[in-house]
Design a protein around this motif. Structure first.
Motif, PDB file in Angstrom:
ATOM      1  N   LEU A 132      13.681  35.717  -5.093  1.00  0.00           N
ATOM      2  CA  LEU A 132      12.320  36.225  -4.932  1.00  0.00           C
ATOM      3  C   LEU A 132      11.545  35.415  -3.891  1.00  0.00           C
ATOM      4  N   GLN A 133      11.757  34.101  -3.879  1.00  0.00           N
ATOM      5  CA  GLN A 133      11.085  33.263  -2.894  1.00  0.00           C
ATOM      6  C   GLN A 133      11.542  33.601  -1.476  1.00  0.00           C
ATOM      7  N   LEU A 134      12.850  33.755  -1.302  1.00  0.00           N
ATOM      8  CA  LEU A 134      13.368  34.096   0.023  1.00  0.00           C
ATOM      9  C   LEU A 134      12.886  35.462   0.479  1.00  0.00           C
ATOM     10  N   ARG A 135      12.811  36.384  -0.450  1.00  0.00           N
ATOM     11  CA  ARG A 135      12.372  37.726  -0.089  1.00  0.00           C
ATOM     12  C   ARG A 135      10.910  37.710   0.374  1.00  0.00           C
ATOM     13  N   ALA A 136      10.115  36.845  -0.262  1.00  0.00           N
ATOM     14  CA  ALA A 136       8.704  36.769   0.125  1.00  0.00           C
ATOM     15  C   ALA A 136       8.530  36.174   1.509  1.00  0.00           C
ATOM     16  N   GLU A 137       9.474  35.329   1.922  1.00  0.00           N
ATOM     17  CA  GLU A 137       9.328  34.628   3.194  1.00  0.00           C
ATOM     18  C   GLU A 137      10.052  35.313   4.352  1.00  0.00           C
ATOM     19  N   ALA A 138      11.082  36.091   4.036  1.00  0.00           N
ATOM     20  CA  ALA A 138      11.942  36.612   5.103  1.00  0.00           C
ATOM     21  C   ALA A 138      11.570  38.036   5.499  1.00  0.00           C
ATOM     22  N   LYS A 139      11.965  38.403   6.703  1.00  0.00           N
ATOM     23  CA  LYS A 139      11.859  39.792   7.133  1.00  0.00           C
ATOM     24  C   LYS A 139      13.003  40.590   6.546  1.00  0.00           C
ATOM     25  N   ASN A 140      12.885  41.876   6.680  1.00  0.00           N
ATOM     26  CA  ASN A 140      13.960  42.735   6.204  1.00  0.00           C
ATOM     27  C   ASN A 140      15.254  42.411   6.957  1.00  0.00           C
ATOM     28  N   ALA A 141      16.322  42.114   6.197  1.00  0.00           N
ATOM     29  CA  ALA A 141      17.560  41.635   6.829  1.00  0.00           C
ATOM     30  C   ALA A 141      18.174  42.673   7.755  1.00  0.00           C
ATOM     31  N   ASN A 142      18.157  43.931   7.385  1.00  0.00           N
ATOM     32  CA  ASN A 142      18.762  44.955   8.246  1.00  0.00           C
ATOM     33  C   ASN A 142      17.996  45.111   9.556  1.00  0.00           C
ATOM     34  N   ASP A 143      16.661  45.008   9.514  1.00  0.00           N
ATOM     35  CA  ASP A 143      15.881  45.064  10.752  1.00  0.00           C
ATOM     36  C   ASP A 143      16.223  43.899  11.665  1.00  0.00           C
ATOM     37  N   LEU A 144      16.431  42.731  11.056  1.00  0.00           N
ATOM     38  CA  LEU A 144      16.778  41.554  11.838  1.00  0.00           C
ATOM     39  C   LEU A 144      18.152  41.727  12.487  1.00  0.00           C
ATOM     40  N   VAL A 145      19.083  42.330  11.766  1.00  0.00           N
ATOM     41  CA  VAL A 145      20.402  42.604  12.335  1.00  0.00           C
ATOM     42  C   VAL A 145      20.261  43.463  13.585  1.00  0.00           C
ATOM     43  N   MET A 146      19.463  44.519  13.487  1.00  0.00           N
ATOM     44  CA  MET A 146      19.307  45.412  14.628  1.00  0.00           C
ATOM     45  C   MET A 146      18.626  44.713  15.809  1.00  0.00           C
ATOM     46  N   THR A 147      17.676  43.815  15.501  1.00  0.00           N
ATOM     47  CA  THR A 147      17.000  43.073  16.573  1.00  0.00           C
ATOM     48  C   THR A 147      17.976  42.178  17.308  1.00  0.00           C
ATOM     49  N   VAL A 148      18.814  41.504  16.554  1.00  0.00           N
ATOM     50  CA  VAL A 148      19.795  40.605  17.169  1.00  0.00           C
ATOM     51  C   VAL A 148      20.793  41.394  18.006  1.00  0.00           C
ATOM     52  N   LEU A 149      21.266  42.499  17.463  1.00  0.00           N
ATOM     53  CA  LEU A 149      22.258  43.305  18.183  1.00  0.00           C
ATOM     54  C   LEU A 149      21.694  43.821  19.502  1.00  0.00           C
ATOM     55  N   SER A 150      20.408  44.167  19.516  1.00  0.00           N
ATOM     56  CA  SER A 150      19.836  44.745  20.729  1.00  0.00           C
ATOM     57  C   SER A 150      19.389  43.692  21.731  1.00  0.00           C
ATOM     58  N   GLU A 151      18.900  42.525  21.243  1.00  0.00           N
ATOM     59  CA  GLU A 151      18.321  41.545  22.150  1.00  0.00           C
ATOM     60  C   GLU A 151      19.336  40.540  22.689  1.00  0.00           C
ATOM     61  N   THR A 152      20.229  40.050  21.872  1.00  0.00           N
ATOM     62  CA  THR A 152      21.148  38.996  22.313  1.00  0.00           C
ATOM     63  C   THR A 152      22.561  39.501  22.528  1.00  0.00           C
ATOM     64  N   GLY A 153      22.889  40.650  21.961  1.00  0.00           N
ATOM     65  CA  GLY A 153      24.239  41.161  22.104  1.00  0.00           C
ATOM     66  C   GLY A 153      25.137  40.629  21.008  1.00  0.00           C
ATOM     67  N   ALA A 154      25.835  41.535  20.321  1.00  0.00           N
ATOM     68  CA  ALA A 154      26.690  41.137  19.197  1.00  0.00           C
ATOM     69  C   ALA A 154      27.819  40.229  19.634  1.00  0.00           C
ATOM     70  N   LEU A 155      28.408  40.518  20.812  1.00  0.00           N
ATOM     71  CA  LEU A 155      29.532  39.705  21.269  1.00  0.00           C
ATOM     72  C   LEU A 155      29.087  38.294  21.620  1.00  0.00           C
ATOM     73  N   GLY A 156      27.824  38.132  22.001  1.00  0.00           N
ATOM     74  CA  GLY A 156      27.330  36.798  22.321  1.00  0.00           C
ATOM     75  C   GLY A 156      27.429  35.868  21.130  1.00  0.00           C
ATOM     76  N   VAL A 157      27.151  36.388  19.944  1.00  0.00           N
ATOM     77  CA  VAL A 157      27.250  35.588  18.727  1.00  0.00           C
ATOM     78  C   VAL A 157      28.702  35.158  18.503  1.00  0.00           C
ATOM     79  N   VAL A 158      29.629  36.096  18.720  1.00  0.00           N
ATOM     80  CA  VAL A 158      31.051  35.799  18.545  1.00  0.00           C
ATOM     81  C   VAL A 158      31.499  34.723  19.522  1.00  0.00           C
ATOM     82  N   VAL A 159      31.165  34.913  20.797  1.00  0.00           N
ATOM     83  CA  VAL A 159      31.585  33.960  21.835  1.00  0.00           C
ATOM     84  C   VAL A 159      31.004  32.576  21.570  1.00  0.00           C
ATOM     85  N   ASN A 160      29.724  32.522  21.225  1.00  0.00           N
ATOM     86  CA  ASN A 160      29.089  31.227  20.957  1.00  0.00           C
ATOM     87  C   ASN A 160      29.742  30.521  19.774  1.00  0.00           C
ATOM     88  N   PHE A 161      30.072  31.291  18.743  1.00  0.00           N
ATOM     89  CA  PHE A 161      30.716  30.670  17.584  1.00  0.00           C
ATOM     90  C   PHE A 161      32.094  30.124  17.947  1.00  0.00           C
TER      91      PHE A 161
END
Length: 383
Positions: A132-161
């Protein structure tokens, strides 16, 4: 929970009055408890009265069973945060997977232990508070996924890791990098490593339910590399398991993310395999060192024993020589001057012999020190 905190509210749902009575006796005084004899009665209580924090829910009941009741509870936005602990005499992997799929938090196997029951209730409450505490502090996780995929590129996360994982020297560093990559995707996930002496388990967000941890442990080493469990998703490699709790609902986005996660987990597995090989090599090197040290120690001990025996033999011979000379003086009829001359010769020679023995003892010490230096040198070379 302090004395000023409200009691944790627990609802018991079971068709056995005897079991309800036993649970009430165990929980009385520490928890605020209500009870229902079937799922339908429990759902009515949830609609009409104060909602509990945790439900102890029997699986096998006449009418609506526990799994069906849990699905109804988890489909209601007003009830979704209630933690469900299933009561069952069966704790097979299939039962656990089904319980997790419908939204359960844990399993309590009948006949139950009172201490285990209270531990599970405390864990469920901690999980609820953190969630409940995390939910109050965080944004919607699925929206954040879409933001990351569009702004930084999904493959960028893979390559960096994959790039950063090359520098990891410990499994803890590897786990930290994995969780960071998963967080960059906005995922709520649990990572689990098990290889040789390596055991790591951590999460991006909330602590895991016991049901999740039990399933992850059982899935480790499974032949199933990908498994959908309700809205959760399991990826399995030889040395690691990844549980994703919030995969996107969109099939195209879900498939693309799944492919990237598979690549990341294959990289994790390869690195863990490298750590495992290092462990085995270190073990073999240590075994070789131990064998060399043991052999060297035995050799040194044997030489030392033989040298001591040799010195003792020489000392005995010197003593016997003195006795024989003394006897010879009496039998030979030598004058006092002749005896003195012979004794002087013997004394000089014995003194030289003693000097040689002392040098031999120093040589023994030097030889022992040399053995120690050889052992240290072997140790450094093998390491």
């Amino acid at each position: 929970m302090t004395s000023n905190d409200p009691m944790i509210r627990v609802m018991i749902v079971d068709d056995s009055p005897e079991l309800i009575h036993m649970l009430l006796e165990d929980l009385q005084g520490e928890f605020a408890v209500t009870a229902a004899l079937n799922a339908e009665e429990a759902l009515q209580l949830l609609a009409d009265s104060e909602r509990p924090d945790i439900i102890l829910l029997d699986i096998n009941m006449p009418g609506m069973n526990g799994y069906e009741a849990c699905e109804v509870i988890k489909s209601d936005p007003a009830l979704v945060d209630i933690d469900v602990i299933f009561l069952s005499s069966n704790n097979s992997t299939e039962e656990i997977a089904r319980g997790l799929a419908v939204g359960g938090s844990d399993y309590l196997v009948k006949p139950y232990s009172s201490s285990v029951l209270k531990t599970k209730l405390a864990h469920a409450q901690r999980l609820r508070e953190q969630r409940l505490q995390l939910r109050a502090e965080a944004k919607n996780a699925n929206d954040l996924v879409m933001t990351v995929l569009s702004e930084t590129g999904a493959l960028g996360v893979v390559v960096n890791f994959l790039r950063s994982s090359l520098a990891n020297e410990t499994s803890a560093q590897l786990m930290s990098g994995l969780l960071e990559a998963l967080s960059n995707y906005g995922l709520n996930a649990v990572g689990y490593f098990k290889a040789g002496d390596i055991l790591e388990c951590n999460a991006t967000h909330e602590i895991s339910s016991m049901l999740e941890l039990e399933l992850i442990e059982r899935m480790h080493g499974s032949d199933q590399s990908l498994t959908n469990i309700g809205n959760k998703f399991l990826l399995v490699q030889r040395h690691c398991v990844l549980l994703i709790k919030n995969m996107p609902a969109d099939e195209v986005k879900r498939g693309a993310l799944q492919d990237n996660l598979q690549i990341i987990l294959e990289g994790v597995n390869a690195k863990l395999n490298y750590f495992l090989i290092q462990q085995r090599q270190a073990g073999r090197q240590q075994q070789l060192i131990n064998e060399v040290m043991e052999s060297l120690s035995e050799t040194l001990t044997d030489l030392r024993t033989r040298q001591i025996e040799h010195r003792e033999d020489v000392i005995v011979l010197i003593g016997e020589l003195g006795i024989d000379v003394e006897k010879a003086f009496f039998s030979m009829g030598l004058t006092e001057a002749q005896e003195k001359e012979i004794l002087d010769i013997l004394t000089r020679q014995l003194s030289r012999l003693v000097t040689q023995l002392e040098a031999g003892m120093q040589l023994d010490d030097d030889f022992t020190a040399l053995g120690a230096r050889v052992a240290n040198a072997v140790n450094k070379v093998l390491l």
